[in-house]
Every structure is written in structure tokens, then in C-alpha cells.
Design an enzyme around this catalytic site. Structure first.
Site, PDB file in Angstrom:
ATOM      1  N   CYS A 283       0.837  -1.203   0.000  1.00  9.74           N
ATOM      2  CA  CYS A 283       0.000   0.000   0.000  1.00  9.74           C
ATOM      3  C   CYS A 283       0.871   1.252   0.000  1.00  9.74           C
ATOM      4  O   CYS A 283       0.638   2.187  -0.769  1.00  9.74           O
ATOM      5  CB  CYS A 283      -0.927  -0.019   1.218  1.00  9.74           C
ATOM      6  N   CYS A 284       1.903   1.270   0.851  1.00  8.69           N
ATOM      7  CA  CYS A 284       2.815   2.416   0.900  1.00  8.69           C
ATOM      8  C   CYS A 284       3.566   2.577  -0.419  1.00  8.69           C
ATOM      9  O   CYS A 284       3.810   3.700  -0.867  1.00  8.69           O
ATOM     10  CB  CYS A 284       3.809   2.257   2.042  1.00  8.69           C
TER      11      CYS A 284
ATOM     12  N   CYS B 249      -1.275   8.470   7.215  1.00  6.05           N
ATOM     13  CA  CYS B 249      -2.602   8.143   6.707  1.00  6.05           C
ATOM     14  C   CYS B 249      -3.535   7.789   7.864  1.00  6.05           C
ATOM     15  O   CYS B 249      -3.119   7.199   8.860  1.00  6.05           O
ATOM     16  CB  CYS B 249      -2.519   6.966   5.737  1.00  6.05           C
TER      17      CYS B 249
ATOM     18  N   CYS C 256      -3.638   4.138   9.191  1.00  4.30           N
ATOM     19  CA  CYS C 256      -2.442   3.532   9.782  1.00  4.30           C
ATOM     20  C   CYS C 256      -1.815   4.380  10.886  1.00  4.30           C
ATOM     21  O   CYS C 256      -0.638   4.204  11.210  1.00  4.30           O
ATOM     22  CB  CYS C 256      -1.403   3.267   8.695  1.00  4.30           C
TER      23      CYS C 256
ATOM     24  N   CYS D  20       7.374   4.086   6.140  1.00  4.38           N
ATOM     25  CA  CYS D  20       6.612   3.808   4.920  1.00  4.38           C
ATOM     26  C   CYS D  20       7.515   3.335   3.793  1.00  4.38           C
ATOM     27  O   CYS D  20       7.046   2.778   2.803  1.00  4.38           O
ATOM     28  CB  CYS D  20       5.846   5.055   4.485  1.00  4.38           C
TER      29      CYS D  20
END
Length: 234
Positions: free
Chosen positions: A120-121, A203, A206, A229
Site C-alpha cells: 500500500c505504501c 494516513c 495507519c 513507509c
């Protein structure tokens, strides 16, 4: 010009014995060295407010990139608008990922930040920053040595192997208290989440508040073997 490829020729040094612990000297050097080929990657945390104020003194039209993952806190987006009003000449770019959240879910499943936060990062932060740095020689970051174990050896000027660039970190010697003292002294806007236990804000999916005495990065990816990240691995 000092670049990733000419790193061995690096003979740059700065004194930290001034009011900004070397930050203004580092920024002045960086904008003289790289002119328009440098960008500040800003997450709009409290360190970012300090750097934006300092950068505005050195280069009021500087490029600033915000990696808009589309899952930031609403407070972060509201802060960006306040910063635009406070520093209208800064060139703030909100960089979007190639994939929308729906497209990402279709390819990798719902809630990728839970099932595979590293991917995702990569999709929402690392690849967009790679694109943003493609035509730059250097970038600026708000890292401080005090923030975590993984950042305690950061230097003012760093050879960045992740992005094959030069990473400039003016605030490495600043403490948390000094950052806040500067913010209050200059009446700078900041994210109100800092006031309710969020020392580091990323985010929304997270990031959690941190208890008293916790590491400033403890609220990031809580419960996972992950503290970064991926932007700042060397």
C-alpha cells in the site's frame, strides 16, 4: 553540483551552532546548489511547519510536494489550505497515486493497508515520490535524529540510495520541544491532531495516538512490524 553520482566529491559541512541549529545554512546552500532542481516532500506534520517557514525565508517560490494517498486525515487537508494562505508563493503540489482507491481494491483486495501495508505504501507513497523526483537532483525532508532509532544517524546531506538522489535534512539536530517552541514563537498553523496524542501523522488508516512516554513513531502501523513507509530507507 553535488549529485548522487558525484557523492564521493562531497566536502560540504555545516555548523549547528546557530539559532536554527544549522537549518537555515543548509537550506541556503541547497537552494543555491540545486536552484530549481530540488523539492521539499512535506507530510505537513509539525516539523513540516517549521521547514515551510524556513524555506519561505530562503526561497518563497520553492516547490513543495505532498503525497496525497487519498486516505489522509481531514485535518491534514484543512491544514494544507491554511498553509497555502500563510505562504501563498510556495508552489505546493498535491501528488496523486496512479491508482484510485477503488482501482487498488480491485487489483489487490479491500483494505490493502491492513493486508499488505508495504505494498500500500509503495503504491500510494513510494512510486508517487519516485515520479516527483524523476527530474530533480535533490529533495528536502524533515527527519530529526531524535524521532526514532532508524533516524538517529541521519546527516544534513545524505546519499539516498532508495531514490538515487541527494536527501537534505535541515532539522536533524532539533528536539521535539524546540520544534514546538518555534511553531509557537512564529504563530504557525499546525495539525490539531498533535494536541490529542498524535506526534507523527500519516494516513488515517495507519495512524493511532501514542501514550505518554512512547516513541514518536509508535502510532504508525501499530501492531505491525513496520515503522517506516519506505521513503527513508537508505
Amino acid at each position: 553540483m553535488l549529485t548522487y553520482e558525484t557523492w564521493e566529491e562531497n566536502d560540504v559541512s555545516f555548523s549547528e551552532e546557530d539559532e536554527t541549529k544549522g537549518a537555515l545554512s543548509v537550506l541556503s546552500w541547497a537552494y543555491k546548489e540545486y536552484k530549481s532542481e530540488i523539492v521539499y516532500a512535506c507530510s505537513f506534520g509539525v516539523e513540516g511547519m517549521v521547514l515551510l517557514h524556513l524555506i519561505n525565508q530562503v526561497n518563497p517560490s520553492a516547490k513543495v510536494v505532498f503525497l496525497d494517498t487519498n486516505v489522509h486525515f481531514q485535518e491534514t487537508y484543512e491544514l494544507i489550505q491554511k498553509v497555502r494562505e500563510r505562504f501563498p508563493s510556495l508552489n505546493i503540489i498535491e501528488k496523486q497515486p496512479e491508482l484510485t482507491l477503488d482501482e487498488q481494491a480491485n487489483l489487490h483486495g479491500d483494505k490493502l493497508w491492513e493486508s499488505n501495508p508495504n505494498l500500500c505504501c509503495k503504491i500510494r507513497k513510494i512510486l508517487p515520490l519516485e515520479e516527483s523526483l524523476a527530474n530533480e537532483k535533490a529533495w528536502i525532508s524533515g527527519l530529526r535524529r531524535e524521532q526514532s532509532e532508524t533516524r538517529k544517524h541521519t546527516k544534513f546531506i545524505n546519499q539516498d540510495h532508495r531514490f538515487r538522489s541527494i536527501k537534505v535534512c535541515p532539522l536533524i539536530h532539533w528536539t521535539w520541544k524546540e520544534v514546538w517552541r518555534y511553531v509557537y514563537k512564529h504563530s504557525l498553523p499546525y495539525n490539531p491532531l498533535h494536541d490529542i496524542g498524535y506526534p507523527s501523522i500519516g494516513c488515517e488508516k495507519c495512524t493511532l495516538p501514542v501514550g505518554e512516554g512512547g516513541d514518536s513513531r509508535d502510532g504508525r502501523w501499530a501492531g505491525k512490524v513496520k515503522t517506516e513507509c519506505g521513503l527513508h530507507y537508505q
